[in-house]
Scaffold this motif. Structure first.
Motif, mmCIF file in Angstrom:
data_model
loop_
_atom_site.group_PDB
_atom_site.id
_atom_site.type_symbol
_atom_site.label_atom_id
_atom_site.label_comp_id
_atom_site.label_asym_id
_atom_site.label_seq_id
_atom_site.Cartn_x
_atom_site.Cartn_y
_atom_site.Cartn_z
ATOM 1 N N UNK A 159 8.912 -0.197 5.082
ATOM 2 C CA UNK A 159 8.983 0.861 4.022
ATOM 3 C C UNK A 159 9.494 0.138 2.893
ATOM 4 N N UNK A 160 9.468 0.229 1.587
ATOM 5 C CA UNK A 160 10.097 -0.306 0.569
ATOM 6 C C UNK A 160 10.558 0.756 -0.575
ATOM 7 N N UNK A 209 6.937 10.790 -5.211
ATOM 8 C CA UNK A 209 5.990 10.447 -4.736
ATOM 9 C C UNK A 209 5.720 8.813 -5.342
ATOM 10 N N UNK A 210 5.410 7.778 -4.622
ATOM 11 C CA UNK A 210 5.016 6.496 -5.141
ATOM 12 C C UNK A 210 3.448 6.259 -5.063
ATOM 13 N N UNK A 211 3.152 5.438 -6.045
ATOM 14 C CA UNK A 211 1.709 5.289 -6.259
ATOM 15 C C UNK A 211 1.592 4.104 -6.749
ATOM 16 N N UNK A 271 5.160 7.363 0.151
ATOM 17 C CA UNK A 271 6.064 6.335 0.133
ATOM 18 C C UNK A 271 5.237 4.523 0.132
ATOM 19 N N UNK A 272 6.022 3.654 -0.165
ATOM 20 C CA UNK A 272 5.202 2.371 -0.553
ATOM 21 C C UNK A 272 5.662 1.511 0.643
ATOM 22 N N UNK A 273 4.598 0.773 1.119
ATOM 23 C CA UNK A 273 5.001 -0.081 2.362
ATOM 24 C C UNK A 273 4.381 -1.581 2.175
ATOM 25 N N UNK A 315 0.768 -1.000 -0.062
ATOM 26 C CA UNK A 315 -0.102 0.053 -0.060
ATOM 27 C C UNK A 315 1.048 1.205 -0.090
ATOM 28 N N UNK A 316 0.294 2.392 -0.377
ATOM 29 C CA UNK A 316 0.995 3.681 -0.076
ATOM 30 C C UNK A 316 0.686 4.310 1.104
#
Length: 371
Positions: free
Chosen positions: A184-185, A193-195, A171-173, A162-163
């Motif tokens: 967190x990855x 930003x990560x989506x 961030x992505x997790x 998820x974001x």
């Protein structure tokens, strides 16, 4: 009416979609169409459970809707959870040159026995899981102002990607669902930003590699709205295509498609750019077919000037394509026969046996406005 959000049941026997924001179920050939009567004006995003016995979608009013489920025969309709007023889409994005909004809808678990969703809790948006019998588990507990979005369960059902917007950065997790521990990855700086995380399925006997995001860098910037990317490899080179427009995301006649090339993903060179007069060229997609590299694009009719949204005519969509034999010299754009009124989403190719001979065929997946 305007129909999209199409999904097929896992066994391929049934389909679902929403038309004018009402959800319908039908047989795979379109027969037996019936509406799921929720009594609500806004119904969106139908998705089938893994066993094909249930359909899940959001229903209510636009900006205030909640997850509902119904059996495949249209019975058993009920509200599954409450988003507590969460609007169900992300309006504010901290990333320049990005789509201004992004739907954040519930998703099924891998086994189809529960649903993951995001809901408002005081001043933050948290992650939840709810079973089909209505038992709800809160998965995250984060500080005020945190925003979680786009949950995606792993194919084995053990993890959730998820974001999360924390400290001003998206961030992505990933979370281990057995104990709700998260990691967190991505490690992005402000201004990035990560989506939309996605899982890559692998065979059960294949070791899953450890993935580390080593670097995130911008490869193109012209101060315009740049979005709707596609990436492929052709003749040993990487190719990236996307839409660019100085006036933004909406329908504009000055939009164009750019194609970049790179030998290694490090240095990128623009090899082609095209547009169609009085049309907004958008959503480009690659297809390698017959030794050639094609770029297909759906186009919206705009006329010579930017139209008002109320004047958009979805019946005037038209597909165009360009192609190259070597990735350097390009031909087109050429309008594609049979695509008027259709909006091209994807292209694919496969080999099939016809009259004892193996033939390569190309397919287009399009969206059609039904009246």
């Amino acid at each position: 009416g305007f129909a999209y959000g199409y999904t097929a049941s896992p066994d391929g026997s049934m389909i679902s979609y929403h038309e004018d924001y009402q959800v319908f179920i039908a047989n795979a050939d379109g027969s037996g169409k019936r509406r799921i009567d929720t009594g609500n004006p806004f119904n969106f995003g139908p998705r089938w459970s893994a066993d094909g016995q249930w359909l899940m979608f959001v229903s209510g009013e636009r900006g205030r809707s909640n997850p509902h489920v119904v059996r495949r025969d249209g019975t058993g309709l009920r509200k599954l959870a409450d988003l507590n007023g969460y609007q169900g889409w992300i309006l504010f994005l901290d990333v320049p040159d990005f789509h201004e909004g992004s739907s954040d809808v519930p998703v099924w678990s891998a086994d189809g026995k529960s649903v993951f969703y995001t809901a408002k809790v005081d001043g933050q948006v948290e992650l939840f899981q709810v079973t089909l019998d209505g038992h709800t588990t809160r998965l995250t507990r984060t500080p005020n102002g945190t925003l979680h979005y786009h949950p995606q369960p792993s194919p084995d059902g053990g993890w959730l990607a998820y974001g999360s917007l924390r400290d001003g950065v998206r961030q992505l997790f990933v979370m281990r669902l057995a104990d709700h521990s998260e990691r967190r990855i991505t490690d992005l700086a402000r201004g990035h930003g990560a989506m939309w995380p996605h899982w890559r399925p692998v065979p059960s006997d294949t070791a899953i590699p450890q993935v580390t995001v080593a670097s995130v860098r911008r490869i193109f910037h012209n101060g315009e709205h740049n979005a709707f990317t596609d990436l492929c490899r052709y003749r040993g080179q990487l190719y990236l295509t996307f839409r660019t427009c100085p006036d933004g995301h909406m329908v504009h006649p000055n939009a164009s498609i750019i194609v970049l090339r790179s030998p290694d993903g490090g240095q990128w060179t623009e090899v082609h750019r095209f547009h169609v007069d009085q049309r907004d060229t958008r959503d480009p997609h690659f297809l390698v077919f017959g030794g050639k590299l094609f770029v297909y694009t759906g186009t919206w009719y705009s006329g010579p000037a930017t139209p008002r949204p109320a004047d958009y005519d979805l019946n005037q969509h038209l597909g165009f394509g360009v192609w190259s034999d070597d990735g350097s010299t390009w031909h087109g754009p050429t309008a594609m026969d049979g695509t008027f009124g259709h909006y091209i989403w994807r292209a694919a190719a496969r080999s099939e046996e016809h009259t004892s001979e193996l033939q390569s065929l190309a397919y287009l997946v399009c969206r059609l406005l039904l009246e």
